[in-house]
Design a protein around this motif. Structure first.
Motif, PDB file in Angstrom:
ATOM      1  N   ALA A 144       4.885   2.740   6.588  1.00 14.15           N
ATOM      2  CA  ALA A 144       5.101   0.927   5.692  1.00 14.15           C
ATOM      3  C   ALA A 144       6.274   0.973   5.390  1.00 14.15           C
ATOM      4  CB  ALA A 144       4.992   1.572   4.199  1.00 14.15           C
ATOM      5  N   GLY A 145       6.977   1.480   6.884  1.00 14.30           N
ATOM      6  CA  GLY A 145       8.588   0.401   6.434  1.00 14.30           C
ATOM      7  C   GLY A 145       9.282   0.909   5.710  1.00 14.30           C
ATOM      8  N   LEU A 146       9.590   2.377   4.296  1.00 11.75           N
ATOM      9  CA  LEU A 146      10.338   1.763   3.390  1.00 11.75           C
ATOM     10  C   LEU A 146      11.445   3.347   2.737  1.00 11.75           C
ATOM     11  CD1 LEU A 146       6.598   1.049   0.584  1.00 11.75           C
ATOM     12  CD2 LEU A 146       8.534  -0.899   2.228  1.00 11.75           C
ATOM     13  N   ALA A 147      10.554   4.184   4.097  1.00  9.09           N
ATOM     14  CA  ALA A 147      11.827   5.155   3.962  1.00  9.09           C
ATOM     15  C   ALA A 147      12.042   5.563   5.774  1.00  9.09           C
ATOM     16  CB  ALA A 147      11.185   6.470   3.326  1.00  9.09           C
ATOM     17  N   THR A 148      13.361   5.662   6.008  1.00 10.42           N
ATOM     18  CA  THR A 148      13.330   6.664   6.621  1.00 10.42           C
ATOM     19  C   THR A 148      14.087   8.387   7.022  1.00 10.42           C
ATOM     20  OG1 THR A 148      15.901   5.885   6.673  1.00 10.42           O
ATOM     21  CG2 THR A 148      14.228   4.427   7.874  1.00 10.42           C
ATOM     22  N   SER A 149      13.618   8.740   8.185  1.00  9.80           N
ATOM     23  CA  SER A 149      14.131  10.416   7.809  1.00  9.80           C
ATOM     24  C   SER A 149      14.856  10.387   8.961  1.00  9.80           C
ATOM     25  CB  SER A 149      13.200  10.447   8.233  1.00  9.80           C
ATOM     26  OG  SER A 149      12.355  11.086   9.500  1.00  9.80           O
ATOM     27  N   ARG A 150      15.942  11.612   9.269  1.00 10.56           N
ATOM     28  CA  ARG A 150      16.942  12.486  10.516  1.00 10.56           C
ATOM     29  C   ARG A 150      17.076  13.233  10.046  1.00 10.56           C
ATOM     30  NH1 ARG A 150      21.762  13.754   8.880  1.00 10.56           N
ATOM     31  NH2 ARG A 150      22.641  12.950   6.837  1.00 10.56           N
ATOM     32  N   ARG A 151      16.623  14.497  11.300  1.00  6.89           N
ATOM     33  CA  ARG A 151      17.275  15.249  11.169  1.00  6.89           C
ATOM     34  C   ARG A 151      18.353  16.136  11.544  1.00  6.89           C
ATOM     35  NH1 ARG A 151      14.123  20.027  11.562  1.00  6.89           N
ATOM     36  NH2 ARG A 151      11.819  18.880  12.089  1.00  6.89           N
ATOM     37  N   ASP A 152      18.662  16.948  10.350  1.00  3.64           N
ATOM     38  CA  ASP A 152      19.843  17.287  10.221  1.00  3.64           C
ATOM     39  C   ASP A 152      19.809  19.159  10.060  1.00  3.64           C
ATOM     40  OD1 ASP A 152      22.443  17.640   9.531  1.00  3.64           O
ATOM     41  OD2 ASP A 152      23.142  17.192   7.186  1.00  3.64           O
TER      42      ASP A 152
ATOM     43  N   ALA B 227      15.507   8.621   2.968  1.00  2.00           N
ATOM     44  CA  ALA B 227      15.955   7.780   2.803  1.00  2.00           C
ATOM     45  C   ALA B 227      15.106   6.552   2.717  1.00  2.00           C
ATOM     46  CB  ALA B 227      17.603   6.791   3.473  1.00  2.00           C
ATOM     47  N   LEU B 228      15.429   5.730   0.786  1.00  3.92           N
ATOM     48  CA  LEU B 228      14.731   4.351   1.573  1.00  3.92           C
ATOM     49  C   LEU B 228      15.551   3.238   2.285  1.00  3.92           C
ATOM     50  CD1 LEU B 228      14.149   4.121  -2.591  1.00  3.92           C
ATOM     51  CD2 LEU B 228      12.377   4.378  -0.062  1.00  3.92           C
ATOM     52  N   THR B 229      14.083   2.672   3.050  1.00  6.31           N
ATOM     53  CA  THR B 229      14.908   1.317   3.317  1.00  6.31           C
ATOM     54  C   THR B 229      14.633   0.327   2.918  1.00  6.31           C
ATOM     55  OG1 THR B 229      13.245   0.036   4.084  1.00  6.31           O
ATOM     56  CG2 THR B 229      13.665   1.896   5.581  1.00  6.31           C
ATOM     57  N   GLU B 230      16.430  -0.860   3.221  1.00  7.78           N
ATOM     58  CA  GLU B 230      16.605  -1.961   2.484  1.00  7.78           C
ATOM     59  C   GLU B 230      15.605  -2.766   1.735  1.00  7.78           C
ATOM     60  OE1 GLU B 230      18.434  -4.256  -0.080  1.00  7.78           O
ATOM     61  OE2 GLU B 230      19.145  -2.661   1.098  1.00  7.78           O
ATOM     62  N   GLN B 231      14.217  -2.268   2.980  1.00  7.66           N
ATOM     63  CA  GLN B 231      12.762  -3.056   2.081  1.00  7.66           C
ATOM     64  C   GLN B 231      12.551  -2.650   0.811  1.00  7.66           C
ATOM     65  OE1 GLN B 231       9.512  -3.223   5.058  1.00  7.66           O
ATOM     66  NE2 GLN B 231       8.272  -4.868   3.834  1.00  7.66           N
TER      67      GLN B 231
ATOM     68  N   GLN C 120       3.947   8.671   4.413  1.00  7.29           N
ATOM     69  CA  GLN C 120       2.738   7.420   4.145  1.00  7.29           C
ATOM     70  C   GLN C 120       4.683   6.132   4.309  1.00  7.29           C
ATOM     71  OE1 GLN C 120      -0.030   6.596   4.428  1.00  7.29           O
ATOM     72  NE2 GLN C 120      -0.209   8.676   4.251  1.00  7.29           N
ATOM     73  N   LEU C 121       4.986   6.604   3.344  1.00  7.45           N
ATOM     74  CA  LEU C 121       6.626   5.870   3.085  1.00  7.45           C
ATOM     75  C   LEU C 121       7.179   5.765   4.346  1.00  7.45           C
ATOM     76  CD1 LEU C 121       7.766   7.534  -0.091  1.00  7.45           C
ATOM     77  CD2 LEU C 121       6.998   5.067  -0.123  1.00  7.45           C
TER      78      LEU C 121
ATOM     79  N   LYS D 211       0.419  -0.979   0.146  1.00 12.02           N
ATOM     80  CA  LYS D 211      -0.422   0.169  -0.470  1.00 12.02           C
ATOM     81  C   LYS D 211       0.916   1.292  -0.090  1.00 12.02           C
ATOM     82  CE  LYS D 211      -4.169  -1.903   2.328  1.00 12.02           C
ATOM     83  NZ  LYS D 211      -4.328  -1.585   3.930  1.00 12.02           N
ATOM     84  N   GLY D 212       1.872   1.295   0.867  1.00 12.71           N
ATOM     85  CA  GLY D 212       3.432   2.211   0.523  1.00 12.71           C
ATOM     86  C   GLY D 212       3.897   2.536  -0.761  1.00 12.71           C
ATOM     87  N   LEU D 213       2.728   2.378  -1.549  1.00 13.85           N
ATOM     88  CA  LEU D 213       3.472   2.357  -3.100  1.00 13.85           C
ATOM     89  C   LEU D 213       3.092   2.373  -3.561  1.00 13.85           C
ATOM     90  CD1 LEU D 213       6.892   0.965  -3.537  1.00 13.85           C
ATOM     91  CD2 LEU D 213       7.110   3.191  -2.719  1.00 13.85           C
ATOM     92  N   ALA D 214       1.214   2.466  -3.477  1.00 13.93           N
ATOM     93  CA  ALA D 214       0.907   2.266  -4.336  1.00 13.93           C
ATOM     94  C   ALA D 214       0.058   3.499  -4.859  1.00 13.93           C
ATOM     95  CB  ALA D 214      -0.839   1.767  -3.720  1.00 13.93           C
ATOM     96  N   ASP D 215       0.738   4.110  -5.201  1.00 11.98           N
ATOM     97  CA  ASP D 215      -0.097   5.405  -5.462  1.00 11.98           C
ATOM     98  C   ASP D 215       1.643   6.685  -6.528  1.00 11.98           C
ATOM     99  OD1 ASP D 215      -0.905   8.234  -4.669  1.00 11.98           O
ATOM    100  OD2 ASP D 215       0.505   8.647  -5.420  1.00 11.98           O
ATOM    101  N   PRO D 216       0.994   6.690  -8.016  1.00 12.97           N
ATOM    102  CA  PRO D 216       2.122   7.391  -8.652  1.00 12.97           C
ATOM    103  C   PRO D 216       3.523   8.438  -8.170  1.00 12.97           C
ATOM    104  CG  PRO D 216       0.489   7.047  -9.593  1.00 12.97           C
ATOM    105  CD  PRO D 216      -0.343   7.167  -7.879  1.00 12.97           C
TER     106      PRO D 216
END
Length: 124
Positions: free
Chosen positions: A86-94, A101-105, A82-83, A40-45
């Motif tokens: 769904a566990g498909l991306a991570t974020s960090r504050r800089d 960034a994308l996760t390995e999954q 949304q990403l 579902k996390g990637l179910a959008d163009p």
């Protein structure tokens, strides 16, 4: 002939040993939930486009992503949430930036969905 007749058998002819063997090998319902959530996390163009940009850029801030995909920053932020959910991306504050960034999954699933298109983008 209606679609219903095409999609269903006219005769019950269950091959019980074969059906039971397959049934035992199916994933548990609990293990299907994360997979369905990822799909579902990637179910959008737009999310696919954002994910492809992340694959190409490795790690990008939200404002760069918005410019790259040609969408408003608030819309891209929504899709990034949304990403992440769904566990498909991570974020960090800089400092004042938030880097994504994308996760390995996320990379694997994106590669399955977009194939050569995403692999070419990741070589940039």
């Amino acid at each position: 002939m209606t679609d219903d007749r095409i999609d269903s058998c006219d005769l019950l002819c269950l091959d019980l040993p074969h059906a039971e063997q397959i049934r035992r090998r199916l994933p548990s319902p609990a293990s299907l939930e994360p997979a369905a959530s990822a799909a579902k996390g990637l179910a959008d163009p737009t999310r696919l486009n954002v994910a492809a940009a992340l694959a190409a850029g490795d790690e990008l801030c939200g404002c760069d992503l918005a410019w790259i995909v040609g969408q408003a920053q608030n819309l891209v932020s929504h899709h990034l949430r949304q990403l992440r959910a769904a566990g498909l991306a991570t974020s960090r504050r800089d400092g004042r930036l938030v880097m994504y960034a994308l996760t390995e999954q996320g990379r694997v699933l994106l590669g399955v969905l977009l194939g050569d298109d995403v692999n070419a983008a990741m070589e940039i």
